[in-house]
Design a protein around this motif. Structure first.
Motif, PDB file in Angstrom:
ATOM      1  N   SER A   1       0.859  -1.179   0.000  1.00  0.00           N
ATOM      2  CA  SER A   1       0.000   0.000   0.000  1.00  0.00           C
ATOM      3  C   SER A   1       0.892   1.224   0.000  1.00  0.00           C
ATOM      4  CB  SER A   1      -0.902   0.008   1.222  1.00  0.00           C
ATOM      5  OG  SER A   1      -0.165   0.393   2.350  1.00  0.00           O
ATOM      6  N   PHE A   2       0.425   2.250  -0.629  1.00  0.00           N
ATOM      7  CA  PHE A   2       1.138   3.522  -0.631  1.00  0.00           C
ATOM      8  C   PHE A   2       0.093   4.612  -0.696  1.00  0.00           C
ATOM      9  CE2 PHE A   2       2.360   0.543  -4.006  1.00  0.00           C
ATOM     10  CZ  PHE A   2       1.354   0.757  -4.928  1.00  0.00           C
ATOM     11  N   THR A   3       0.500   5.773  -0.278  1.00  0.00           N
ATOM     12  CA  THR A   3      -0.491   6.846  -0.208  1.00  0.00           C
ATOM     13  C   THR A   3      -0.249   7.931  -1.230  1.00  0.00           C
ATOM     14  OG1 THR A   3       0.885   7.863   1.478  1.00  0.00           O
ATOM     15  CG2 THR A   3      -0.958   6.504   2.239  1.00  0.00           C
ATOM     16  N   SER A   4       0.803   7.788  -2.015  1.00  0.00           N
ATOM     17  CA  SER A   4       1.008   8.770  -3.084  1.00  0.00           C
ATOM     18  C   SER A   4       1.682   8.058  -4.245  1.00  0.00           C
ATOM     19  CB  SER A   4       1.889   9.927  -2.601  1.00  0.00           C
ATOM     20  OG  SER A   4       3.229   9.480  -2.529  1.00  0.00           O
ATOM     21  N   ARG A   5       1.679   8.689  -5.417  1.00  0.00           N
ATOM     22  CA  ARG A   5       2.309   8.080  -6.595  1.00  0.00           C
ATOM     23  C   ARG A   5       3.815   7.964  -6.395  1.00  0.00           C
ATOM     24  NH1 ARG A   5      -0.990  11.111 -10.736  1.00  0.00           N
ATOM     25  NH2 ARG A   5      -2.840   9.808 -10.919  1.00  0.00           N
TER      26      ARG A   5
ATOM     27  N   GLU B   1       5.374   7.432  -3.646  1.00  0.00           N
ATOM     28  CA  GLU B   1       5.646   6.303  -2.745  1.00  0.00           C
ATOM     29  C   GLU B   1       5.555   4.973  -3.479  1.00  0.00           C
ATOM     30  OE1 GLU B   1       3.677   5.580   1.093  1.00  0.00           O
ATOM     31  OE2 GLU B   1       3.456   7.763   1.149  1.00  0.00           O
ATOM     32  N   ALA B   2       4.848   4.974  -4.590  1.00  0.00           N
ATOM     33  CA  ALA B   2       4.664   3.714  -5.305  1.00  0.00           C
ATOM     34  C   ALA B   2       5.906   3.306  -6.067  1.00  0.00           C
ATOM     35  CB  ALA B   2       3.502   3.836  -6.283  1.00  0.00           C
TER      36      ALA B   2
END
Lengths: 168, 173, 818
Positions: free
Chosen positions: B127-131, B133-134
């Motif tokens: 899971s990530f909360t921003s692009r 972070e992905a």
């Protein structure tokens, strides 16, 4: 001392054999000349010959690398070049080489500790019926030694060690 | 008579329901306290593998990036030296990033890799909360040093680790 | 009319000129025959055996000399074995089968052999992705090998051939392309084969290793990853790179190149240039570039580049906004009016120079070209015209190279002149000292320093040389400033021009005068109207000077003093040079890789270059800066797209009439065919799809007859009795702004050195390689000593752009180093 200083007459004679626009043809005899004293062609000689014949040192090095009789690296005073091709091998040349090297305490291709003898395996010397045969290359030129045994070779080496000259 | 038949059917249905409620074991997996083990060949999060001595298997060849149908992988290679060795051979990946939002978890990168460095592992909990972070960098993807191994970069004796691509024992493997 | 031959290749009838090789004939017909050792620019060797095909020739009856017929058709006699297509010349009625069972088997077997010893290096090999071996294995390979792989030959993998090129002996397939390129094309046989049989390997034995300025080209033609550049090592995969068509900005040849770029983490997420590759332009650089063009692009990305405008406040240069800087510059120029002077360097594009000229004209100010090679006004009159191609020169033509070391100043012209001489052209080299062109020259004329003009004037009177010049089918004259200053080279140019005019060799293709300028676009500057100033120091006194792309203070302490005595100095530059440090306003310019524009090469060909990377920091393109200053002065200068500036240029300057960006982008099919699908054939040179450039019309060919220029009487500076005369010479790798940022070239740039005659050295007690102190132009410098017995005694060769203050022949004192 440069080659031109040491052998001026001989160099002139060699160069005269070839047309001036094909000076590079004199390369092979000049390499023999350069090799006479030390048994190999050192960098200074290579550069000097290159300049004399108006070719590059790389071209001289390539010629030295191609032929087995020209050497770019120092080695023993006497080079013992043993033929190990198939017919000689059938007559025991392989074992001869291994035993000789063992006796001298070196690997094939190596030089004895006193810098006197180098033993190298080479390709066919065209004396198959007289194998084991080796060719020596030393200060006095090239000679064939046929029907050799390890004992006879060691005698040769001993003689060389004592006299400092090649014994035929 | 007509009053009893519907009741009988109802009772039968209810019986099944009650049997299911009180009788059978539930098949619900109580995730996340219980986790179902993944099947073999499951394609999850990528892992960059190491050899047993700690050297990275990845040699920065970018074949995975070339094979990726989603253009999710970015590789930059650099030179290895014996003073600072990351992988066997001359070349290692100094930058290795996978964009998890682009990745379709097809496993083509795993197939393309000549040293079996990139594998798709078992982890599916991403899971990530921003692009930003992905984008998983190499630090996130490289596996920890196995026991008995050294962390990279290592100082190695010269002439030992000269082959980038290991010898293939079984070409069918 | 060339004789034509018709043959059949794979059932297709093909007609080609007589003497064509089968492999070339097939290529022209669109049929691919795989090759490794063959290269269309070199004589075939027949070494790799990859081009094996089935060849059949019509049987001829020995008695009658007539073809033997079978069913009405000539009977074909097939060769008993496969033959190499590269060594066989076409003949009438020949039948070639390239995909028959036998031919296919031959191709598969050769690849099988080659791959027995080729290491499994593709993942780590730089060539992967543009590798002929990879491509041909996929297209023609057997798929499976019958050999055991346990006995692969092992050899050294990471052998440096000098600092620029790496050799991997395991990958080498002994095709000999590199050896043959160095011997046949470059004329510098510094690579050779060592050993024999399975141990054959490439060696170099020159000092420095791989001593050739064309060494990078071997990495293009090597069919495997054996030869790779140290510059690009592990840079990126070819498919990850974007291409931008551009021009080399280092010398007036104007080689067409391609910048390969990539957005990288190593450079902080910036798009950077990963490598320079040649782009095919058969009329300019064929498919080659020299090492300077290949490795000296790093200046465009140097961290030392100016990032924002600077204004001098309280004696210090401090960052300022563009508004402030441009306002101040404009105000100063307005106040100066006629007392302004615009000094431009030849590194600027045609568009930049045009705007600068319009600004100068608008102010009534002088527009000066910063150069040490004069005579450009003569070149604009009798320079080369359309249709010129150095490849057309051969027997019956004459090339004269005067006061120029072509090898150091314009390597690709050296290569093409040498090739012309190999084809039979008469090459006459006139110089005070020996240069690398002498070996290929038919006639070498030496003159004592000071006698250059007189010697050139006397050439026609000489027997054979005079005849060669007068009766030449085509006559080309190259000149520069070897050992001379501006006046000297202007004088030489005039003498050369006279030779051409008197003998009627002007106004048609392949005839004319070529100035070997120090920069890429000096020719453009001359065409646009810039002129050098013989006494620049005097011209600068008290003026408001606007300097763009020139560093007079760094080159000559006298000019530094003159700039300090000048009024205001406005500098538009890439770096904080010595000149910029004296300025009141510093305007940061964009590098040419960050914008588009055009250069005019020394052959008077206008070529386009395209942007490769985004703009650096807050820089602006040179012509935009000039236009914005001009607009503040009420002048109508174009600040929009370069194409618009070019349109104005073509409208105003006669020589450029009829040109446009669209015309410059036109391409024609070229031979040999290169391009990604054909890289096994011609190498990894990029195809030219972005423009071949257009020649300017020479004033002479427009019907104007050039007037004979007046040649200065008397002689130039001569060496004095007891003093050494320092003469300036050009070195390919110097400390110039565009070269010194390339770390790889550091060893080749070397330390500043002077060259003197061995007798002079003996007199002064100096030996080769020793350090010495020299006194030149009032400054002392430490230099290395080099010896050359071919230079005149009493002369010391001092290289330009190495930090030594030499701009003209001057007395030099030498002493032992402290």
């Amino acid at each position: 001392m440069s080659l031109a200083e040491k052998y001026p007459e001989e160099i002139k004679r060699i160069l005269a054999k070839y047309p001036p626009e094909h000076k590079r043809s004199a390369l092979m005899p000049l390499l023999y000349l350069a090799q006479r004293e030390k048994g190999y062609v050192d960098n200074h000689a290579m550069n000097e010959i290159a300049e004399m014949l108006e070719i590059t040192p790389t071209e001289v090095a390539a010629m030295i690398g191609f032929y087995t009789l020209y050497h770019g690296e120092p080695a023993g005073k006497l080079r013992i070049q043993v033929c190990v091709d198939l017919p000689c091998a059938l007559r025991g040349a392989d074992k001869f080489l291994a035993d000789l090297c063992a006796n001298l305490g070196i690997e094939p291709g190596g030089t004895t500790a006193d810098g006197l003898v180098t033993v190298e395996p080479v390709m066919c010397l065209a004396a198959c019926d007289k194998a084991p045969v080796f060719q020596t290359q030393g200060p006095d030129g090239i000679a064939y030694h046929e029907n050799m045994t390890v004992e006879k070779t060691m005698q040769l080496v001993e003689a060389l060690r004592e006299s400092g000259k090649e014994v035929k | 008579m007509r009053v009893v038949e519907p009741v009988v059917e109802l009772a039968r249905g209810l019986a099944t329901t009650l049997r299911m409620i009180f009788g059978e074991k539930p098949v619900t997996v109580q995730y996340p306290e219980e986790k179902r083990p993944v099947r073999p060949r499951f394609r999850g999060r990528h892992v960059l593998k190491r050899y047993d001595n700690g050297l990275e298997k990845c040699i920065g060849c970018a074949l995975c990036a070339a094979a990726c149908p989603a253009d999710a992988i970015f590789v930059e290679a650099s030179e290895n030296t014996d003073e600072a060795r990351y992988s066997p051979g001359d070349r290692y990946a100094s930058t290795y990033e996978i964009n998890m939002l682009r990745c379709i978890f097809c496993g083509f990168c795993e197939d393309a890799c000549p040293t079996e460095a990139i594998v798709l592992g078992d982890n599916y909990e991403l899971s990530f909360t921003s692009r930003r972070e992905a984008i998983y960098p190499k630090e996130m993807l490289i596996e920890p040093v196995p026991p008995g191994g050294q962390p990279t970069p290592q100082k190695t004796p010269p002439g030992v680790f000269t082959r980038s691509v290991p010898e293939m024992k079984d070409s069918q493997d | 009319m060339t004789e034509l031959v018709t043959l059949s290749i794979d059932g297709k009838q093909v007609t080609v000129p007589k003497g064509t090789l089968v492999v070339d004939a097939a290529k022209q017909a669109g049929i691919d025959i795989p090759v490794f050792c063959y290269h269309p620019k070199m004589e075939p060797a027949g070494m790799c055996r990859m081009c094996l095909v089935e060849l059949g020739r019509p049987m001829i009856d020995r008695a009658t000399g007539q073809p033997v017929l079978e069913n009405g058709q000539p009977k074909i006699q097939w060769a008993p074995k496969l033959e190499t297509a590269c060594t066989n010349v076409v003949s009438d009625g020949m039948v070639v089968l390239t995909r028959s069972e036998k031919a296919r088997a031959g191709q598969q077997e050769i690849l099988e052999f080659l791959l027995t010893s080729h290491p499994l290096d593709c993942p780590v090999c730089d060539k992967g992705g543009e590798c002929p071996l990879q491509n041909l294995t996929l297209d023609y390979g057997p798929g499976k090998s019958r050999f055991l792989y346990n006995e692969k030959h092992h050899a050294e993998k990471h052998v440096p051939l000098g600092e620029l090129i790496w050799l991997d002996r395991e990958r080498c397939i002994q095709c000999g392309r590199c050896v043959r390129f160095q011997r046949l094309v470059a004329g510098e046989p510094v690579l050779a084969f060592d050993e024999r049989g399975r141990d054959t390997e490439i060696i170099t034995n020159s000092e420095p290793a791989f001593d050739s300025i064309f060494s990078g080209n071997t990495t293009d033609i090597c069919p495997v990853g054996a030869l790779t550049t140290a510059d690009f090592r592990f840079g990126a995969r070819p498919w990850e790179l974007k291409s931008a068509a551009s021009l080399c900005a280092q010398c007036p040849v104007g080689c067409n190149i391609t910048f390969n770029t990539r957005r990288e983490a190593k450079s902080g997420g910036r798009v950077v240039i990963k490598r320079v590759m040649p782009r095919q332009n058969e009329e300019v650089n064929e498919i080659w570039i020299c090492d300077k063009g290949r490795f000296a692009y790093h200046f465009t990305e140097s961290e030392a580049r100016l990032r924002q405008p600077l204004i001098r406040r309280n004696g210090q240069l401090q960052p300022a906004s563009w508004e402030e800087a441009l306002d101040l510059a404009a105000a100063k120029l307005k106040a100066a009016g006629k007392d302004a002077l615009i000094l431009a360097g030849g590194r600027l594009s045609n568009e930049d120079l045009f705007n600068l000229k319009k600004l100068a004209d608008g102010l009534g100010a002088q527009s000066v070209l910063y150069t040490h090679v004069g005579g450009g006004d003569l070149v604009t009159q009798i320079g080369l015209a359309s249709g010129t191609n150095l490849a057309d020169l051969g027997k019956g033509d004459t090339i004269l190279v005067a006061a120029c070391d072509l090898y150091e100043e314009a390597p690709i012209w050296w290569l093409r002149v040498k090739q012309a001489a190999d084809r039979g052209a008469t090459l006459i080299v006139v110089n005070a000292r020996a240069t690398r062109l002498d070996k290929h020259a038919g006639y070498v004329v030496r003159y004592a320093p000071g006698d250059e003009t007189v010697t050139l004037q006397g050439l026609l009177k000489q027997d054979k040389i005079g005849a060669a010049i007068r009766e030449a089918g085509n006559l080309l004259v190259f000149y520069a400033a070897d050992g001379l200053d501006l006046n000297g080279s202007t004088s030489v140019a005039a003498a050369c021009a006279n030779l051409l005019i008197e003998t009627g060799h002007f106004g048609r293709p392949n005839n004319g005068l070529i100035g070997v300028w120090p920069h890429a676009n000096d020719q453009g500057a001359w065409e646009i109207g810039f002129r050098p100033e013989a006494d620049l120091a005097a011209a600068l006194k008290g003026k408001t000077v606007y300097i763009a792309a020139a560093d007079p203070a760094g080159d000559d302490p006298r000019l530094a003093k003159a700039l300090q005595d000048a009024g205001t100095v406005i500098v538009q530059e890439l770096f904080q040079t010595a000149t910029a440090s004296l300025a009141e306003v510093v305007l940061p310019a964009a590098a040419y890789t960050e914008r588009e524009g055009t250069f005019t090469s020394g052959e008077r060909r206008v070529q386009r270059y395209y942007p490769a990377v985004p703009r650096w920091a807050e820089t602006k393109a040179d012509y935009v800066i000039t236009a914005e200053i001009g607009q503040r002065l009420g002048l109508d200068l174009e600040a929009g797209a370069p194409a618009l500036v070019f349109n104005r240029l073509t409208a105003e300057i006669t020589a450029f009439a009829g040109l446009s960006y669209r015309k410059l982008a036109e391409v024609r099919p070229q031979w040999p065919i290169v391009g990604r699908a054909d890289l096994y054939y011609g190498g990894t040179t990029y195809e030219n799809k972005q423009g071949l450039g257009v020649h300017l019309a020479a004033a002479a060919s427009a019907g104007e007859s050039p007037h004979l220029p007046e040649v200065r009487k008397g002689s130039g500076p001569r060496p004095q009795e007891d003093a050494l005369l320092a003469v300036p010479v050009t070195k390919l790798y110097d400390l110039g702004v565009t070269v010194r940022s390339s770390v790889l070239l550091e060893a080749r740039i070397g330390l500043p050195a002077i060259t003197i005659h061995p007798l002079t050295a003996e007199k002064m007690g100096l030996k080769a390689g020793e350090k010495a102190m020299i006194g030149l132009g009032g400054h002392e410098n430490e230099v290395l000593v080099k010896l050359d017995e071919t230079i005149p005694a009493g002369v010391a060769l001092v290289p330009r752009s190495m930090g030594l203050p030499v701009s003209a022949p001057a007395p030099l004192s030498v002493g032992k180093a402290k």
